[in-house]
Design an enzyme around this catalytic site. Structure first.
Site, PDB file in Angstrom:
ATOM      1  N   GLU A 144       0.812  -1.227   0.071  1.00 23.79           N
ATOM      2  CA  GLU A 144       0.004  -0.006   0.033  1.00 23.79           C
ATOM      3  C   GLU A 144       0.832   1.346  -0.155  1.00 23.79           C
ATOM      4  O   GLU A 144       0.604   1.976  -0.652  1.00 23.79           O
ATOM      5  CB  GLU A 144      -0.935   0.019   1.161  1.00 23.79           C
ATOM      6  CG  GLU A 144      -1.834  -1.031   1.302  1.00 23.79           C
ATOM      7  CD  GLU A 144      -3.162  -1.097   0.147  1.00 23.79           C
ATOM      8  OE1 GLU A 144      -3.012  -0.197  -0.435  1.00 23.79           O
ATOM      9  OE2 GLU A 144      -3.517  -2.138   0.007  1.00 23.79           O
ATOM     10  N   ASP A 284      -3.977 -10.119  -8.100  1.00 21.64           N
ATOM     11  CA  ASP A 284      -4.460  -9.148  -9.174  1.00 21.64           C
ATOM     12  C   ASP A 284      -3.182  -8.135  -9.958  1.00 21.64           C
ATOM     13  O   ASP A 284      -3.236  -8.330 -11.196  1.00 21.64           O
ATOM     14  CB  ASP A 284      -5.828  -8.070  -8.786  1.00 21.64           C
ATOM     15  CG  ASP A 284      -5.262  -7.486  -7.370  1.00 21.64           C
ATOM     16  OD1 ASP A 284      -4.394  -7.784  -6.931  1.00 21.64           O
ATOM     17  OD2 ASP A 284      -6.361  -6.869  -7.004  1.00 21.64           O
ATOM     18  N   GLU A 377     -18.499  -6.955  -2.870  1.00 22.66           N
ATOM     19  CA  GLU A 377     -17.047  -7.320  -2.618  1.00 22.66           C
ATOM     20  C   GLU A 377     -16.795  -8.785  -3.255  1.00 22.66           C
ATOM     21  O   GLU A 377     -16.120  -9.054  -3.961  1.00 22.66           O
ATOM     22  CB  GLU A 377     -16.526  -7.132  -1.011  1.00 22.66           C
ATOM     23  CG  GLU A 377     -15.099  -7.509  -1.029  1.00 22.66           C
ATOM     24  CD  GLU A 377     -14.207  -6.314  -1.663  1.00 22.66           C
ATOM     25  OE1 GLU A 377     -14.709  -5.574  -2.293  1.00 22.66           O
ATOM     26  OE2 GLU A 377     -12.853  -6.547  -1.599  1.00 22.66           O
ATOM     27  N   GLU A 398     -12.346  -0.379  -9.966  1.00 26.62           N
ATOM     28  CA  GLU A 398     -11.946  -1.293 -11.228  1.00 26.62           C
ATOM     29  C   GLU A 398     -13.130  -1.557 -12.020  1.00 26.62           C
ATOM     30  O   GLU A 398     -12.481  -1.626 -13.502  1.00 26.62           O
ATOM     31  CB  GLU A 398     -11.762  -2.847 -10.559  1.00 26.62           C
ATOM     32  CG  GLU A 398     -10.263  -2.810  -9.585  1.00 26.62           C
ATOM     33  CD  GLU A 398     -10.414  -2.294  -8.345  1.00 26.62           C
ATOM     34  OE1 GLU A 398     -11.487  -1.950  -7.792  1.00 26.62           O
ATOM     35  OE2 GLU A 398      -9.292  -2.283  -7.651  1.00 26.62           O
TER      36      GLU A 398
HETATM   37  C1  DMJ Z   1      -6.597  -0.069  -5.238  1.00 29.77           C
HETATM   38  O1  DMJ Z   1      -5.818   0.219  -4.252  1.00 29.77           O
HETATM   39  C2  DMJ Z   1      -5.553  -0.626  -6.146  1.00 29.77           C
HETATM   40  O2  DMJ Z   1      -6.137  -0.592  -7.382  1.00 29.77           O
HETATM   41  C3  DMJ Z   1      -5.248  -1.876  -5.753  1.00 29.77           C
HETATM   42  O3  DMJ Z   1      -4.216  -2.682  -6.642  1.00 29.77           O
HETATM   43  C4  DMJ Z   1      -6.160  -2.857  -5.533  1.00 29.77           C
HETATM   44  N1  DMJ Z   1      -7.313  -2.157  -5.564  1.00 29.77           N
HETATM   45  C5  DMJ Z   1      -7.509  -0.862  -4.822  1.00 29.77           C
HETATM   46  C6  DMJ Z   1      -8.709  -0.196  -5.148  1.00 29.77           C
HETATM   47  O4  DMJ Z   1      -9.810  -1.215  -5.210  1.00 29.77           O
END
Ligand code: DMJ
Length: 584
Positions: A144, A284, A377, A398
């Site tokens: 993060e 992801d 979610e 997304e």
């Molecule tokens: C974001 O912080 C980034 O896109 C991360 O890769 C996963 N998704 C969150 C938001 O949904």
């Protein structure tokens, strides 16, 4: 459940756009003139302004009630220090005067430029350069911290350089880069493990804490390369890129014989903990960063990881338009769940050029969006019901992101209508006086007191770009997983100006220019795409050839995936691959 209000509908011009897209696909990158897409200028401006209002409603409330703390609590008009949230740290350990990292401001910088507000951007840059410090006893999550703080600072720096002449208060003097370097240095101790895989948590002042957990996720250690690679190239200090690349190589070496990775692992032993994985939470952005690193840096090494990884996803996770989870060792399905995070995948596929597959999945996500008003979610595909606990929608970007990519690739105004539905829902369900609030439960639309910073860095940005992409003109950007744009530069790229990497990778520059689906299309399906004639079905990257050109096989693993239907071929008793079982 209440239905969100719908914006006025235009006369549909979708068929024209689809015909043009087919023509463009059929001709590869040959010119195909794109007239106006029929959506209408006034309506586009109306929606653009609607998104501007949303962004500033979120931003101004943050600045009023939360800044310089990290994120806004819009229901109580208060704040949360997300370093603590990102790191679950003990707030009592923070210095008395600790003010957070102004996370939402850092995350908003690039959006302010995209929205054309250089004055506010400059104000933010100046404040951060004078006040932001990372010398705090705070345990933060490396992933993060990397995508939000480091990515926000690096992108802000690159934009400040590019727009330097338009800034008013003196010359920009690399202040954001200095902050980024300071932060990047604090990340490095996390990589000091026998495997090179980084710890998931790092204390900004003291490094890795005693008894720190050794468990991390695939995305946690496999999606650092864009920001850390950019930091190395900007500072000339190779340690950041080297650390991120070493971790990525190690991760890839841990793949199964099916080219699948798991979801969680131990950084000291390099052993998998959770073998079941998919394209959503915990994995992801690993896939996303492989392809985006290839686009940004041009090294074949990234493509050589991404291509088999992508084909394995298509082969083992895909079920029609859906992506379930599977055991990395066997490819057997484990969980049949749709997750909100998976909705980035059609965007990735569009970047890649697999527009047909992207469109198919995007439509299914849209169906779910329409059913609930937002994306839950987690949704259990096998039971056709919401997950019992993960019913929330934290304003995630997304689905808007994929909608933006698909519109850029196709110019089909239908995606602009999807954008209208997203904007309608966000305003109807989540807008409150103090900002935009996350949805706690999509079945009741009860709200939660949190406006995540990614609402400003991603959700609003992608929605704005859907209706106004002037930011993308004359420049090619790749967006990080947090929506921060990084310019594609020949000096960072191993191939530009080689002919097979055209410069326009991410954008359709204006309506008079040809549609460019993606420079990467030709790498996925080299011949078939160019052989398609207008009106015939599009080739898809789900196509996987049989192992032997003779189509002989010993087991199902020797068989590929049909290109048109995306169905998996199996090995017959007589030893030939074909569609013998209608399993998919
Ligand atoms: C974001 O912080 C980034 O896109 C991360 O890769 C996963 N998704 C969150 C938001 O949904």
């Amino acid at each position: 459940m209440r239905s969100p209000p719908r914006w006025p509908r235009p006369a549909p011009a979708r068929l024209v756009a689809v015909a043009l897209l087919v023509a463009a696909l059929a001709g590869g990158f040959a010119a195909a003139a794109v007239p106006g897409d029929g959506y209408g200028h006034a309506r586009r401006m109306y929606m653009r302004n609607k998104v501007l209002e949303m962004f500033y409603h979120a931003y101004e409330n943050y600045m009023t009630y939360a800044f310089p703390h990290d994120e806004l609590k819009p229901l109580t008009k208060s704040f949360t220090d997300s370093l603590s949230e990102l790191g679950n740290l003990n707030l009592e350990r923070l210095p008395q005067d600790y003010n957070g990292s102004a996370l939402t401001l850092v995350e908003s910088l690039s959006s302010l430029v995209v929205l054309g507000n250089l004055t506010e951007f400059e104000r933010g840059v100046l404040w951060l350069s004078e006040n932001l410090t990372f010398d705090v006893d705070a345990r933060i999550n490396l992933f993060e911290g990397n995508i939000r703080l480091l990515g926000g600072l690096i992108s802000g720096h690159l934009l400040a350089k590019d727009y330097n002449n338009d800034l008013k208060v003196g010359q920009y003097k690399d202040q954001l880069l200095h902050l980024a370097e300071n932060l990047g240095r604090r990340f490095l101790p996390a990589f000091e493990t026998p495997t090179g895989l980084p710890y998931a948590w790092i204390n900004l002042k003291y490094g890795v804490m005693e008894n720190e957990t050794t468990e991390t996720s695939t995305s946690g250690c496999g999606s650092l390369i864009l920001e850390m690679g950019a930091l190395s190239r900007l500072t000339g200090d190779s340690r950041y890129e080297a650390a991120a690349l070493r971790a990525l190589r190690k991760l890839w070496s841990m793949r199964s014989s099916l080219n699948l990775v798991g979801t969680t692992l131990d950084v000291l032993t390099g052993k998998w903990i959770e073998y079941s994985s998919g394209i959503g939470a915990g994995v992801d952005s690993f896939y996303e960063y492989l392809i985006k690193a290839y686009v940004l840096f041009g090294s074949d090494e990234y493509w050589d990881m991404f291509h088999p990884a992508y084909l394995a996803v298509q082969k083992y996770f895909r079920h029609g338009p859906w992506y379930h989870e599977a055991d990395m060792r066997t490819g057997e399905a484990t969980h049949w769940q749709l997750t909100s995070l998976q909705a980035f995948w059609p965007g990735l596929q569009t970047l890649l050029g697999d527009v047909a597959a992207a469109n198919l999945s995007h439509r299914e996500f849209y169906n779910v969006w329409q059913r609930f008003g937002v994306l839950p979610e987690r949704y259990l595909l096998d039971f056709g019901m919401l997950h019992p606990t993960e019913k929330y929608y934290p304003l995630r970007p997304e689905f808007a992101e994929s909608t933006f990519y698909l519109y850029q690739a196709t110019k089909d105004p239908w995606y602009l209508e999807v954008g209208e539905a997203i904007i309608g829902s966000l305003n109807y369900y989540t807008k409150v006086e103090g900002g935009f609030a996350s949805v706690r439960d999509v079945s009741t639309m009860k709200l939660e007191d949190h406006q995540h910073s990614f609402f400003l860095s991603e959700t609003c940005k992608y929605l704005f770009l859907l209706y106004d992409d002037s930011f993308l003109r004359n420049q090619n950007y790749i967006f990080t997983t947090e929506g921060h744009p990084l310019p594609i530069r020949s000096s960072w790229h191993e191939k530009i100006p080689a002919t097979h990497v055209p410069s326009n990778l991410t954008s359709v520059k204006d309506d008079s220019q040809p549609i460019r689906v993606s420079a990467l299309t030709s790498q996925v399906c080299p011949e078939t795409v160019s052989r398609q004639s207008v009106g015939s079905p599009w080739e898809s990257a789900c196509h996987i050839p049989d192992v032997f050109p003779t189509h002989r096989c010993r087991t199902d693993d020797d068989c590929g995936v049909e290109s048109a239907s995306c169905k998996r071929r199996t090995c017959s008793m007589a030893g030939y691959c074909g569609l013998w079982l209608a399993a998919y």
